[in-house]
Write an enzyme that holds these catalytic residues in place. Structure first.
Site, PDB file in Angstrom:
ATOM      1  CE1 TYR A  55       0.209   4.933   3.611  1.00  0.00           C
ATOM      2  CE2 TYR A  55       1.137   6.039   1.714  1.00  0.00           C
ATOM      3  CZ  TYR A  55       0.624   4.911   2.301  1.00  0.00           C
ATOM      4  OH  TYR A  55       0.526   3.746   1.566  1.00  0.00           O
ATOM      5  CD  GLN A 179      -0.693   0.658  -3.999  1.00  0.00           C
ATOM      6  OE1 GLN A 179      -0.026   0.916  -3.000  1.00  0.00           O
ATOM      7  NE2 GLN A 179      -1.428   1.572  -4.613  1.00  0.00           N
ATOM      8  CB  SER A 208       7.236  -3.770  -0.135  1.00  0.00           C
ATOM      9  OG  SER A 208       8.223  -4.078   0.819  1.00  0.00           O
ATOM     10  CG  LEU A 210      14.292  -2.636  -2.330  1.00  0.00           C
ATOM     11  CD1 LEU A 210      15.131  -1.520  -1.722  1.00  0.00           C
ATOM     12  CD2 LEU A 210      15.131  -3.457  -3.304  1.00  0.00           C
TER      13      LEU A 210
END
Length: 348
Positions: A55, A179, A208, A210
């Protein structure tokens, strides 16, 4: 993070790969971290934080390390390895080999400013490294005290179940969780992953919730957000079912006077409350307003009718062999399937 009856939520920095010249939009800002942590009301309650070596080319870990440095033991710190922190892919610095695993963890520890990681995720399977090598490397890291627990992210169910079995047979550090993406517009995990987690006693982190922003309803009036900025981990109304799901979320939001995002997260929490496994949503707020919206979802309680409406409209076909098994159950159970109460924990 404010506690809930289904467990805390992981705060996960954005996966957008921005040049590390300034704090990226998806990385946690200091005010956000204080807001998230202050709601616990007790220094004994952990505030989980999740990141990855890939990231923002490792900058996400550096920022997270600075944010938690004053009270490291208060936080449950999770990170991932596999994709690497370099700008350009390098086969010597990516993948799941034991060599890269050790190097990645050492680099993550340095960036995070800590001498241990509470939970290390293997980010993705690389389709090259055998599970035996992965488990040996993870067990060595646990024995060395550099990580406390190991888990698998985005792995298919058959590989996870084999990993759990091998680790158990060899008395190695266990795989404690999985996950995967899960929301009202992505419920593929209901076919294999979630029943596996329930039967094997694994925790599950759900990212995620949403649907990449689709379930907020904002993309019906604008493309601003992940759809335009990130270009990945997104959904669109590409099928009639997804349109029907968004319609239902918006309808219940209007009926209850609650924002659509909170309805979508409340459904995930409702799903967790009905599961034999521990399901923890991963939230990735990009500003304080979004964090507030996630936290406010903890106060939303869907009625059974509302939960069922959302569950039915978003259901995915289970496919073979599951549908054939369901059709055969009455005969398999001696013609008395309607009188049999199934186990809470699926039979493995």
């Amino acid at each position: 993070m404010r506690p809930s009856d289904t467990g805390p939520a992981f705060v996960c920095p954005s996966t957008r790969s921005a040049p590390p010249t300034s704090a990226p939009a998806g990385a946690p800002a200091p005010s956000r971290a204080r807001h998230a942590g202050s709601s616990t009301g007790s220094p004994k309650r952990a505030a989980p934080s999740s990141g990855a070596d890939g990231y923002q080319f490792g900058e996400s870990e550096e920022l997270t390390g600075k944010l938690i440095s004053a009270d490291r033991d208060h936080f449950v710190l999770a990170t991932k390895f596999a994709l690497g922190a370099a700008r350009q892919p390098d086969i010597s610095r990516t993948g799941n080999s034991r060599k890269n695993m050790v190097a990645s963890v050492e680099a993550s520890l340095k960036r995070l400013g800590t001498d241990y990681i509470d939970l290390l995720w293997v980010h993705f399977p690389d389709e090259l490294t055998p599970m035996e090598e992965l488990l040996r490397g993870l067990d060595d890291l646990v024995s060395a005290g550099k990580i406390h627990h190991a888990a698998l992210s985005n792995f298919p169910a058959w590989r996870v179940s084999r990993a759990v079995t091998l680790a158990d047979l060899r008395n190695q550090a266990p795989i404690v969780g999985i996950q995967y993406e899960y929301s009202l517009v992505e419920r593929s995990a209901d076919r294999e992953l979630l029943p596996m987690a329930e039967s094997l006693g694994l925790g599950a982190a759900l990212w995620s919730p949403l649907g990449g922003g689709l379930l907020t309803g904002k993309y019906r009036s604008s493309a601003e957000g992940r759809l335009s900025d990130l270009g990945m981990v997104t959904h669109t109304e590409s099928t009639d079912q997804k349109t029907a799901v968004v319609d239902t979320v918006l309808a219940i939001a209007q009926e209850t006077g609650v924002a659509p995002a909170r309805i979508a997260v409340a459904w995930v929490r409702g799903r967790a409350a009905r599961s034999a496994a521990t399901l923890v949503p991963i939230v990735g707020p990009r500003n304080l307003s979004q964090l507030d919206s996630y936290l406010d979802a903890l106060d939303v309680q869907l009625t059974d009718v509302q939960y069922t409406r959302l569950t039915d409209v978003s259901a995915v076909p289970r496919g073979a062999p599951h549908e054939g098994i369901t059709a055969s159950l009455d005969g398999l159970q001696g013609g008395t399937a309607d009188r049999i109460t199934t186990p809470v924990v699926p039979v493995a």
